[in-house]
Design a protein around this motif. Structure first.
Motif, PDB file in Angstrom:
ATOM      1  N   ASP A  53       0.845  -1.217  -0.038  1.00 59.59           N
ATOM      2  CA  ASP A  53       0.077   0.130  -0.050  1.00 59.59           C
ATOM      3  C   ASP A  53       0.953   1.307   0.007  1.00 59.59           C
ATOM      4  O   ASP A  53       0.481   2.369  -0.807  1.00 59.59           O
ATOM      5  CB  ASP A  53      -0.841  -0.124   1.213  1.00 59.59           C
ATOM      6  CG  ASP A  53      -2.053  -0.946   1.049  1.00 59.59           C
ATOM      7  OD1 ASP A  53      -2.239  -1.538   0.040  1.00 59.59           O
ATOM      8  OD2 ASP A  53      -2.615  -1.476   2.203  1.00 59.59           O
ATOM      9  N   SER A 109      -1.569  -6.610 -10.691  1.00 60.34           N
ATOM     10  CA  SER A 109      -2.988  -7.316 -10.882  1.00 60.34           C
ATOM     11  C   SER A 109      -2.785  -8.842 -11.107  1.00 60.34           C
ATOM     12  O   SER A 109      -4.134  -9.471 -11.146  1.00 60.34           O
ATOM     13  CB  SER A 109      -3.469  -6.406 -12.380  1.00 60.34           C
ATOM     14  OG  SER A 109      -2.660  -7.008 -13.463  1.00 60.34           O
ATOM     15  N   ASP A 140      -3.090  -9.338  -6.944  1.00 58.88           N
ATOM     16  CA  ASP A 140      -3.803  -8.738  -6.031  1.00 58.88           C
ATOM     17  C   ASP A 140      -4.796  -7.726  -6.998  1.00 58.88           C
ATOM     18  O   ASP A 140      -4.519  -6.604  -6.944  1.00 58.88           O
ATOM     19  CB  ASP A 140      -3.052  -7.718  -5.156  1.00 58.88           C
ATOM     20  CG  ASP A 140      -4.039  -7.228  -4.133  1.00 58.88           C
ATOM     21  OD1 ASP A 140      -5.010  -7.036  -4.011  1.00 58.88           O
ATOM     22  OD2 ASP A 140      -3.362  -6.890  -3.140  1.00 58.88           O
ATOM     23  N   ARG A 141      -5.706  -8.401  -7.675  1.00 56.31           N
ATOM     24  CA  ARG A 141      -6.798  -7.391  -8.508  1.00 56.31           C
ATOM     25  C   ARG A 141      -7.503  -6.579  -7.907  1.00 56.31           C
ATOM     26  O   ARG A 141      -7.498  -5.484  -8.630  1.00 56.31           O
ATOM     27  CB  ARG A 141      -7.533  -8.724  -9.335  1.00 56.31           C
ATOM     28  CG  ARG A 141      -8.525  -8.331 -10.444  1.00 56.31           C
ATOM     29  CD  ARG A 141      -9.565  -9.121 -10.838  1.00 56.31           C
ATOM     30  NE  ARG A 141     -10.187  -8.498 -11.749  1.00 56.31           N
ATOM     31  CZ  ARG A 141      -9.965  -8.785 -13.443  1.00 56.31           C
ATOM     32  NH1 ARG A 141      -8.898  -9.780 -13.284  1.00 56.31           N
ATOM     33  NH2 ARG A 141     -10.832  -8.338 -14.114  1.00 56.31           N
ATOM     34  N   ALA A 142      -7.761  -6.840  -6.782  1.00 51.07           N
ATOM     35  CA  ALA A 142      -8.577  -5.786  -6.046  1.00 51.07           C
ATOM     36  C   ALA A 142      -7.874  -4.432  -5.924  1.00 51.07           C
ATOM     37  O   ALA A 142      -8.324  -3.307  -6.189  1.00 51.07           O
ATOM     38  CB  ALA A 142      -9.340  -6.315  -4.695  1.00 51.07           C
ATOM     39  N   ARG A 143      -6.562  -4.425  -5.407  1.00 55.20           N
ATOM     40  CA  ARG A 143      -5.816  -3.381  -5.266  1.00 55.20           C
ATOM     41  C   ARG A 143      -5.641  -2.690  -6.721  1.00 55.20           C
ATOM     42  O   ARG A 143      -5.405  -1.396  -6.677  1.00 55.20           O
ATOM     43  CB  ARG A 143      -4.549  -3.610  -4.497  1.00 55.20           C
ATOM     44  CG  ARG A 143      -4.753  -3.560  -3.071  1.00 55.20           C
ATOM     45  CD  ARG A 143      -3.421  -4.084  -2.299  1.00 55.20           C
ATOM     46  NE  ARG A 143      -3.705  -3.597  -0.773  1.00 55.20           N
ATOM     47  CZ  ARG A 143      -4.032  -4.494   0.115  1.00 55.20           C
ATOM     48  NH1 ARG A 143      -4.377  -5.727  -0.461  1.00 55.20           N
ATOM     49  NH2 ARG A 143      -4.096  -4.152   1.372  1.00 55.20           N
ATOM     50  N   GLU A 195      -7.216  -2.594  -9.355  1.00 53.36           N
ATOM     51  CA  GLU A 195      -8.654  -2.144  -9.876  1.00 53.36           C
ATOM     52  C   GLU A 195      -8.721  -0.889  -9.223  1.00 53.36           C
ATOM     53  O   GLU A 195      -9.336   0.231  -9.727  1.00 53.36           O
ATOM     54  CB  GLU A 195      -9.632  -3.079  -9.911  1.00 53.36           C
ATOM     55  CG  GLU A 195      -9.616  -4.360 -11.159  1.00 53.36           C
ATOM     56  CD  GLU A 195     -10.822  -5.233 -11.003  1.00 53.36           C
ATOM     57  OE1 GLU A 195     -10.967  -5.739 -11.598  1.00 53.36           O
ATOM     58  OE2 GLU A 195     -11.631  -5.292  -9.580  1.00 53.36           O
ATOM     59  N   SER A 196      -8.500  -0.815  -7.847  1.00 55.51           N
ATOM     60  CA  SER A 196      -8.850   0.281  -7.121  1.00 55.51           C
ATOM     61  C   SER A 196      -7.952   1.299  -7.555  1.00 55.51           C
ATOM     62  O   SER A 196      -8.281   2.765  -7.313  1.00 55.51           O
ATOM     63  CB  SER A 196      -8.847  -0.074  -5.569  1.00 55.51           C
ATOM     64  OG  SER A 196      -8.679   1.100  -4.768  1.00 55.51           O
ATOM     65  N   GLU A 240      -9.021   2.685 -10.820  1.00 55.76           N
ATOM     66  CA  GLU A 240     -10.396   3.703 -10.856  1.00 55.76           C
ATOM     67  C   GLU A 240      -9.853   5.263 -10.095  1.00 55.76           C
ATOM     68  O   GLU A 240     -10.461   6.133 -10.376  1.00 55.76           O
ATOM     69  CB  GLU A 240     -11.219   2.848  -9.616  1.00 55.76           C
ATOM     70  CG  GLU A 240     -12.512   3.554  -9.328  1.00 55.76           C
ATOM     71  CD  GLU A 240     -13.540   2.763  -8.710  1.00 55.76           C
ATOM     72  OE1 GLU A 240     -14.491   3.580  -8.138  1.00 55.76           O
ATOM     73  OE2 GLU A 240     -13.229   1.686  -8.458  1.00 55.76           O
ATOM     74  N   LEU A 264      -6.411  -6.922 -16.494  1.00 54.36           N
ATOM     75  CA  LEU A 264      -7.617  -6.991 -15.831  1.00 54.36           C
ATOM     76  C   LEU A 264      -8.703  -7.079 -16.781  1.00 54.36           C
ATOM     77  O   LEU A 264      -8.686  -6.823 -17.990  1.00 54.36           O
ATOM     78  CB  LEU A 264      -7.659  -5.754 -15.209  1.00 54.36           C
ATOM     79  CG  LEU A 264      -6.675  -5.421 -14.080  1.00 54.36           C
ATOM     80  CD1 LEU A 264      -6.797  -3.841 -13.625  1.00 54.36           C
ATOM     81  CD2 LEU A 264      -6.939  -6.053 -13.073  1.00 54.36           C
TER      82      LEU A 264
END
Length: 224
Positions: A165, A194, A197-200, A202-203, A206, A224
């Motif tokens: 992070d 990606s 840790d696809r979620a991070r 994508e976040s 975005e 993605l």
């Protein structure tokens, strides 16, 4: 082994005509010998197996100072090893090289050596954090390249996620940096992230994708 002896060993693997092509490709004015990377891998593997750590660090320092392209790659390869004990001198030498980066090939090889030293002692991230504020583009870029292991971890610990992070915060601060190499590094980091840790990933896109150059945004979202 002296730097002159090491250079002579490297030069024996030069291929006719290759140096000219390398000079044209890398576009940096320095000596090129025309030695392919696989040959450098074989040479430096032998040195790592036979030279004690102190001698390896000394040889890496002296090879780097020659400014010969293959010598600088060999210097980095001498220190690219997961287990080096003690490794403080190797880490300090890699940090000394960072402000001298002037091309992606040399920078990436040195950062690969640095990745091992950084994962061996993540507290060294405090040094890397200062690189993000450097006026020297290659130093800022190095902060992302040297931390790539945290983009690629499949089973990160809580500490690793905190580092992930933190580096994403650095990448976000680079989003409006228009330099091509910085944008490429951001796209590279998020692309590798990606896959793990696809979620991070994508976040991040975005929140910051619109501020990236189109090519970097495409690179970041490739999987993605």
């Amino acid at each position: 082994m002296t730097a002159d002896e090491a250079l002579a060993e490297i030069a024996r693997h030069a291929e006719p005509g290759r140096a000219e092509g390398m000079r044209a490709y890398h576009k940096i004015d320095r000596p090129y010998l025309g030695v392919p990377n696989p040959a450098l891998n074989d040479i430096t593997r032998g040195w790592r197996q036979t030279l004690p750590v102190e001698d390896r660090v000394a040889l890496a320092r002296d090879l780097w100072l020659t400014d010969v392209f293959e010598a600088r790659l060999a210097a980095a390869k001498l220190l690219t090893q997961a287990r080096i004990r003690p490794d403080d001198a190797a880490w300090r030498l890699i940090c000394d090289w960072v402000p001298q980066f002037d091309s992606w090939a040399i920078a990436d090889h040195a950062c690969m050596a640095g990745q091992r030293r950084l994962t061996a002692d993540p507290s060294r991230l405090e040094t890397v954090a200062h690189w993000t504020e450097s006026p020297h583009m290659w130093t800022r870029r190095a902060a992302l390249v040297i931390t790539l292991p945290w983009a690629k971890m499949n089973f990160p610990s809580e500490q690793d996620l905190a580092i992930r992070d933190r580096v994403l915060g650095w990448a976000a601060s680079y989003a409006e940096d228009r330099d091509w190499f910085i944008q490429k590094a951001v796209g590279w980091w998020i692309r590798d992230l990606s896959k793990h840790d696809r979620a991070r990933a994508e976040s991040f896109l975005e929140a910051h994708g619109a501020r990236l150059k189109p090519f970097a945004r495409r690179e970041a979202g490739k999987y993605l």
